[in-house]
Write an enzyme that holds these catalytic residues in place. Structure first.
Site, PDB file in Angstrom:
ATOM      1  N   HIS A 197      -7.354  -1.759   5.800  1.00  0.00           N
ATOM      2  CA  HIS A 197      -6.459  -0.729   6.331  1.00  0.00           C
ATOM      3  C   HIS A 197      -7.062   0.645   6.006  1.00  0.00           C
ATOM      4  O   HIS A 197      -8.100   0.723   5.358  1.00  0.00           O
ATOM      5  CB  HIS A 197      -5.064  -0.944   5.709  1.00  0.00           C
ATOM      6  CG  HIS A 197      -3.959  -0.211   6.382  1.00  0.00           C
ATOM      7  ND1 HIS A 197      -3.847  -0.112   7.755  1.00  0.00           N
ATOM      8  CD2 HIS A 197      -2.880   0.461   5.878  1.00  0.00           C
ATOM      9  CE1 HIS A 197      -2.766   0.585   8.046  1.00  0.00           C
ATOM     10  NE2 HIS A 197      -2.166   0.950   6.932  1.00  0.00           N
ATOM     11  N   ASP A 240       6.135   4.008   4.868  1.00  0.00           N
ATOM     12  CA  ASP A 240       6.982   3.000   5.532  1.00  0.00           C
ATOM     13  C   ASP A 240       7.017   1.688   4.750  1.00  0.00           C
ATOM     14  O   ASP A 240       7.752   0.771   5.106  1.00  0.00           O
ATOM     15  CB  ASP A 240       6.531   2.756   6.987  1.00  0.00           C
ATOM     16  CG  ASP A 240       5.067   2.384   7.135  1.00  0.00           C
ATOM     17  OD1 ASP A 240       4.231   2.964   6.416  1.00  0.00           O
ATOM     18  OD2 ASP A 240       4.747   1.504   7.967  1.00  0.00           O
ATOM     19  N   HIS A 241       6.241   1.613   3.656  1.00  0.00           N
ATOM     20  CA  HIS A 241       6.233   0.384   2.845  1.00  0.00           C
ATOM     21  C   HIS A 241       6.843   0.587   1.455  1.00  0.00           C
ATOM     22  O   HIS A 241       6.985  -0.371   0.717  1.00  0.00           O
ATOM     23  CB  HIS A 241       4.814  -0.174   2.741  1.00  0.00           C
ATOM     24  CG  HIS A 241       4.278  -0.580   4.082  1.00  0.00           C
ATOM     25  ND1 HIS A 241       4.212  -1.893   4.496  1.00  0.00           N
ATOM     26  CD2 HIS A 241       3.859   0.161   5.133  1.00  0.00           C
ATOM     27  CE1 HIS A 241       3.751  -1.932   5.738  1.00  0.00           C
ATOM     28  NE2 HIS A 241       3.532  -0.695   6.152  1.00  0.00           N
ATOM     29  N   HIS A 265       0.839  -1.204   0.000  1.00  0.00           N
ATOM     30  CA  HIS A 265       0.000   0.000   0.000  1.00  0.00           C
ATOM     31  C   HIS A 265       0.869   1.247   0.000  1.00  0.00           C
ATOM     32  O   HIS A 265       2.098   1.170   0.128  1.00  0.00           O
ATOM     33  CB  HIS A 265      -0.985  -0.009   1.165  1.00  0.00           C
ATOM     34  CG  HIS A 265      -0.373   0.066   2.539  1.00  0.00           C
ATOM     35  ND1 HIS A 265       0.491  -0.898   3.030  1.00  0.00           N
ATOM     36  CD2 HIS A 265      -0.508   0.983   3.540  1.00  0.00           C
ATOM     37  CE1 HIS A 265       0.833  -0.578   4.270  1.00  0.00           C
ATOM     38  NE2 HIS A 265       0.253   0.571   4.605  1.00  0.00           N
ATOM     39  N   HIS A 307       1.539   3.737   1.984  1.00  0.00           N
ATOM     40  CA  HIS A 307       2.079   4.403   3.163  1.00  0.00           C
ATOM     41  C   HIS A 307       3.597   4.316   3.054  1.00  0.00           C
ATOM     42  O   HIS A 307       4.142   3.237   2.740  1.00  0.00           O
ATOM     43  CB  HIS A 307       1.581   3.753   4.457  1.00  0.00           C
ATOM     44  CG  HIS A 307       0.190   4.172   4.822  1.00  0.00           C
ATOM     45  ND1 HIS A 307      -0.618   3.456   5.667  1.00  0.00           N
ATOM     46  CD2 HIS A 307      -0.538   5.270   4.440  1.00  0.00           C
ATOM     47  CE1 HIS A 307      -1.781   4.082   5.802  1.00  0.00           C
ATOM     48  NE2 HIS A 307      -1.759   5.180   5.059  1.00  0.00           N
ATOM     49  N   ASP A 342      -0.292  -3.658   5.961  1.00  0.00           N
ATOM     50  CA  ASP A 342      -0.894  -3.457   7.274  1.00  0.00           C
ATOM     51  C   ASP A 342      -2.369  -3.835   7.217  1.00  0.00           C
ATOM     52  O   ASP A 342      -3.015  -3.623   6.201  1.00  0.00           O
ATOM     53  CB  ASP A 342      -0.779  -1.994   7.679  1.00  0.00           C
ATOM     54  CG  ASP A 342       0.666  -1.503   7.706  1.00  0.00           C
ATOM     55  OD1 ASP A 342       1.581  -2.312   7.626  1.00  0.00           O
ATOM     56  OD2 ASP A 342       0.875  -0.276   7.790  1.00  0.00           O
ATOM     57  N   HIS A 344       5.995  -5.321  12.317  1.00  0.00           N
ATOM     58  CA  HIS A 344       5.402  -3.980  12.147  1.00  0.00           C
ATOM     59  C   HIS A 344       5.087  -3.370  13.516  1.00  0.00           C
ATOM     60  O   HIS A 344       4.030  -2.791  13.746  1.00  0.00           O
ATOM     61  CB  HIS A 344       4.150  -4.037  11.253  1.00  0.00           C
ATOM     62  CG  HIS A 344       3.727  -2.693  10.720  1.00  0.00           C
ATOM     63  ND1 HIS A 344       2.840  -1.865  11.383  1.00  0.00           N
ATOM     64  CD2 HIS A 344       4.071  -2.020   9.592  1.00  0.00           C
ATOM     65  CE1 HIS A 344       2.666  -0.756  10.679  1.00  0.00           C
ATOM     66  NE2 HIS A 344       3.392  -0.823   9.588  1.00  0.00           N
TER      67      HIS A 344
END
Ligand SMILES: [Zn+2]
Ligand SMILES: [Zn+2]
Length: 298
Positions: free
Chosen positions: A137, A64-65, A60, A62, A207, A265
């Site tokens: 999510h 942090d990914h 996705h 975000h 997530d 995570h």
């Protein structure tokens, strides 16, 4: 298959934990699963052969990914990569990559858009299958399932010679077929093969909030990675923020009857991971904690 954890932290890097990134090594290629900031450094540290990465799955949008992906792509260009790179991600990602890689890369990138709330087979050949399925999510997010296909039957070389089976028929024997000689005699499959080891599968869910809707997609996998951002005392916060707790991750593993669960995570609020494994183990008895440099054989 072999899974290497490059990053296991949540949204903010904290206490030495890098954001989400993993390498799944199959016999024929490697797959990069999410690519948080710093993933390249970790790949170097763990001596990951980066030109073996043929597929990149981004769950996705975000940061942090995926914040590490542009760096990875640029470096691959500088290193003179020629192999095509397949990227499975939300459609937006290609604009971001295009903006930041304006020079002509020496290799082709093929983008495969993940469609919101849709299941899809992303890739399939006779050895490997990659599937995407929706999780729950705050933005459209997919989980992934990777299956390494193993032939139904394993061949017995001395028996193949004894019964003089021609080589062109070997793959059919591995699929379970009998061999028929020109004179009509049938050589039964069981005479020249034994039962194969069976497929190996890995599912990645990060997530996501606790949702049983993912169970049909991950049922019976050998290894399940499920995010556990919080300890269970923060179940309410997890729900509000579209994340899961240790207990919830373990409940999903139990319901899906997987062999082994790996959680990660972790929220940056936790300095140590004390309690994560203990809580999850109360519900499901085969739990691993994701930590940088952890390698798991599947
Ligand atoms: Zn995240
Ligand atoms: Zn997220």
């Amino acid at each position: 298959m072999q899974l290497t954890i490059l990053g296991c932290g949540g949204a903010l890097p904290a206490y030495g934990r890098y954001p989400s990134a993993q390498i799944l090594n199959t016999n024929e290629c490697s797959i990069l699963i999410d690519c948080g900031e710093g993933a390249q450094m970790k790949m170097q540290q763990y001596k990951v052969k980066q030109n073996r990465i043929h597929h990149v799955c981004i769950s996705h949008m975000h940061g942090d990914h995926y914040f590490g992906l542009v760096g990875f792509i640029n470096s691959q260009g500088l290193l003179g990569r020629t192999q095509t790179l397949n990227i499975y991600a939300p459609a937006k990602l290609k604009e971001i990559i295009a903006l930041q890689t304006e020079w002509k890369l020496p290799f082709e990138i093929i983008y495969h858009d993940l469609l919101e709330n849709k299941y899809a087979v992303l890739f399939e050949n006779e050895k490997l299958k990659i599937e995407a399925f929706p999780v729950e999510h705050s933005v459209p997010t997919h989980g992934f399932k990777f299956t390494k296909k193993v032939k139904l039957r394993s061949l017995l070389p001395n028996k193949l010679r004894e019964y003089e089976i021609p080589k062109y028929f070997y793959s059919k024997l591995a699929d379970g077929e009998d061999y028929e000689r020109q004179d009509g005699t049938i050589i039964k499959n069981e005479l020249v093969t034994i039962e194969g080891k069976g497929n190996k599968s890995y599912a990645y869910c990060s997530d996501t909030r606790y949702t049983e809707s993912i169970i049909p997609y991950i049922k019976n996998v050998n290894l399940l990675y499920h995010e556990a951002t919080y300890l269970h005392e923060l179940a309410e916060r997890a729900h509000e923020r579209h994340h899961s707790t240790t207990t919830e991750a373990a409940s999903i593993a139990k319901l899906a009857q997987v062999d082994q669960l790996i959680i990660g995570h972790y929220s940056s609020k936790y300095k140590t991971l004390e309690g994560f494994k203990e809580e999850a183990t109360i519900v499901f008895n085969n739990v691993l904690l994701a930590e940088e440099d952890l390698v798991v054989n599947i």
